[in-house]
Design an enzyme around this catalytic site. Structure first.
Site, PDB file in Angstrom:
ATOM      1  N   GLU A 271     -13.561  -2.753  17.731  1.00 27.43           N
ATOM      2  CA  GLU A 271     -14.527  -2.481  16.686  1.00 27.43           C
ATOM      3  C   GLU A 271     -15.767  -3.360  16.866  1.00 27.43           C
ATOM      4  OE1 GLU A 271     -12.523  -3.081  12.999  1.00 27.43           O
ATOM      5  OE2 GLU A 271     -11.179  -1.343  13.260  1.00 27.43           O
TER       6      GLU A 271
ATOM      7  N   ILE B 187       0.838  -1.204   0.000  1.00 27.56           N
ATOM      8  CA  ILE B 187       0.000   0.000   0.000  1.00 27.56           C
ATOM      9  C   ILE B 187       0.869   1.249   0.000  1.00 27.56           C
ATOM     10  CG2 ILE B 187      -1.685   1.321   1.332  1.00 27.56           C
ATOM     11  CD1 ILE B 187      -2.808  -1.393   2.300  1.00 27.56           C
TER      12      ILE B 187
ATOM     13  N   ASP C 271      -9.492   4.882  10.070  1.00 25.83           N
ATOM     14  CA  ASP C 271     -10.340   3.813   9.534  1.00 25.83           C
ATOM     15  C   ASP C 271     -10.346   2.569  10.421  1.00 25.83           C
ATOM     16  OD1 ASP C 271     -11.970   2.700   7.377  1.00 25.83           O
ATOM     17  OD2 ASP C 271     -10.253   1.420   6.918  1.00 25.83           O
TER      18      ASP C 271
ATOM     19  N   ASP D 184      10.644   2.818   6.895  1.00 24.30           N
ATOM     20  CA  ASP D 184      10.315   1.415   7.087  1.00 24.30           C
ATOM     21  C   ASP D 184      11.488   0.757   7.791  1.00 24.30           C
ATOM     22  OD1 ASP D 184       8.146  -0.625   5.362  1.00 24.30           O
ATOM     23  OD2 ASP D 184       9.748  -1.488   6.550  1.00 24.30           O
TER      24      ASP D 184
ATOM     25  N   HIS E  37     -13.643   0.881   9.144  1.00 24.85           N
ATOM     26  CA  HIS E  37     -12.750  -0.165   8.632  1.00 24.85           C
ATOM     27  C   HIS E  37     -13.137  -0.553   7.201  1.00 24.85           C
ATOM     28  CE1 HIS E  37      -9.883  -3.512  10.201  1.00 24.85           C
ATOM     29  NE2 HIS E  37      -9.654  -3.254   8.925  1.00 24.85           N
TER      30      HIS E  37
ATOM     31  N   GLY F 213     -11.326   0.539   4.402  1.00 24.32           N
ATOM     32  CA  GLY F 213     -10.230   0.828   3.478  1.00 24.32           C
ATOM     33  C   GLY F 213     -10.242  -0.051   2.247  1.00 24.32           C
TER      34      GLY F 213
END
Length: 411
Positions: free
Chosen positions: A259, A152, A254, A171, A282, A284
């Site tokens: 949840e 992504i 998101d 990263d 959520h 995405g």
């Protein structure tokens, strides 16, 4: 007939693919709690989940004959991968299928936050005309800081540059920079220069709480913040403080630590009703295109593993594919503990019972080994029994081409 249980409404194409592979498909619309899942798994060979169902070690132990778990999404932190491997249960996900959908959501939210569209929208819905350029900026020329430069993150990097943004990324693994993106030596260096910070890290336990007070205070004053990765990586209480004191200009979230498991259940968060904050449930990867791609991909992997033993792109077993052989009469799918001499002992056992090996492939991953063997002769039951009784055997399946009907299993 094998039986598949699909939870949380993956795309309907998954049903067709599994049905063609000889599965009876049963659906449940929402996520299940541990006790509910244990009860529903009776007689189930393959389980499909999304993000709301936790597949714990207790669940896996309650259904030891489960062949595989398919995660209809990118992340697999909701499945105990090590426990699944120890039980010889393969786990598959869809690491690439919804990448574009997540990227497009991120781009839309970056523009919306930078232009403060949420504030303008809320004012008009409240009956107030508030036409102003105050706080509204273009994304062109701004610096996007991407934390996590995987599938992504890299695609977002390319799209953001096409919008005229400068891109920096951080990263922990070595990653090749695409386009004009620039790798930063530390997270702090990235936060110091980014006008927009976006998280795209995976769900490994080590990432829990990685973005807290220290990181928010290292961000540029007035920068925007996005989290479309995992809810447990961010301290949302601190984010709330920073939104209210103006040091963070806006946020898009998101994913959340807790949840709701089903649509319609109440949602609570300290981020509700804050200015210039976008909250999404959520979604995405929740586009029609992404869900169709995911349904095809994961269902195909589950069917291929169940019927042909192929573990290609499994996240917890060695990734093996043995091409079909016209001379093969049986295929042996053998999961075992990774100890020296297991393959030699298996082949010796087959040879002693007169079974002729046409093709074979072996792979290991940590404490687990996996062997696929094609047999071109008769396969005496005594040979199968001898391998099943080996100390290091976790699971053995005998598949008979072309029907690929499992005739024996052990764990």
């Amino acid at each position: 007939m094998l039986r598949a249980l699909l939870l949380e409404n993956p795309h309907n194409d998954a049903d067709e693919i599994l049905s063609r592979a000889g599965f009876e498909v049963v659906r449940h619309p929402g996520a299940l709690e541990e006790e509910e899942l244990v009860a529903e798994l009776d007689g189930v060979d393959v389980l499909g989940v999304r993000s709301g169902t936790q597949v714990t070690e207790r669940v896996l132990e309650a259904r030891p004959d489960l062949l595989a778990v398919g995660v209809f999404g990118i992340g697999t932190n909701q499945v105990d991968l090590r426990a699944a491997a120890r039980h010889g249960i393969a786990v598959f996900n869809a690491p690439f299928s919804n990448t574009r959908s997540v990227v497009e959501l991120a781009v839309g939210e970056i523009i919306a936050l930078t232009r403060r569209l949420t504030v303008r929208d809320k004012a008009l819905h409240g009956g107030t005309w508030d036409k102003t350029a105050t706080g509204s900026r273009e994304v062109r020329g701004k610096t996007l800081g991407i934390i996590g430069y995987g599938n992504i993150g890299t695609q977002l990097s390319v799209v953001a540059e096409a919008l005229g943004m400068r891109v920096v990324f951080y990263d922990t693994a070595e990653k090749l920079a695409l386009g004009n993106a620039r790798r930063m030596g530390s997270l702090a260096e990235l936060l110091a220069v980014a006008d927009v910070v976006t998280l795209h890290v995976d769900g490994r336990a080590g990432n829990a709480g990685m973005f807290g007070r220290r990181q928010f205070e290292q961000m540029k004053h007035g920068a925007a913040f996005l989290n479309l990765s995992r809810g447990f990586v961010v301290d949302y209480g601190v984010l709330r403080e920073k939104i209210l004191d103006g040091s963070i200009s806006g946020a898009a979230v998101d994913v959340f630590p807790d949840e709701p498991r089903r649509n319609g259940e109440p949602f609570e968060s300290e981020l509700r009703n804050l200015p210039n904050v976008i909250l999404t449930p959520h979604v995405g990867g929740s586009t029609q295109e992404a869900q169709e791609n995911i349904g095809h991909f994961v269902a195909g992997k589950l069917a291929s593993y169940a019927r042909a033993g192929s573990s290609d792109l499994s996240v917890n077993l060695p990734r093996l594919t043995l091409p079909p052989s016209d001379a093969a009469r049986y295929r042996i799918a053998f999961v075992h503990r990774n100890t020296p001499g297991v393959l030699a002992l298996v082949n010796q056992t087959f040879a002693e019972h007169g079974a002729n090996i046409e093709g074979q492939i072996l792979g290991t991953l940590g404490e687990i080994g996996y062997v696929i063997t094609d047999i071109g002769s008769e396969l005496p039951a005594e040979a199968v029994a001898a391998v099943e009784e080996m100390e290091d055997t976790i699971r053995l399946r005998v598949l008979r081409p072309p029907a690929a009907q499992s005739t024996s299993t052990k764990r």
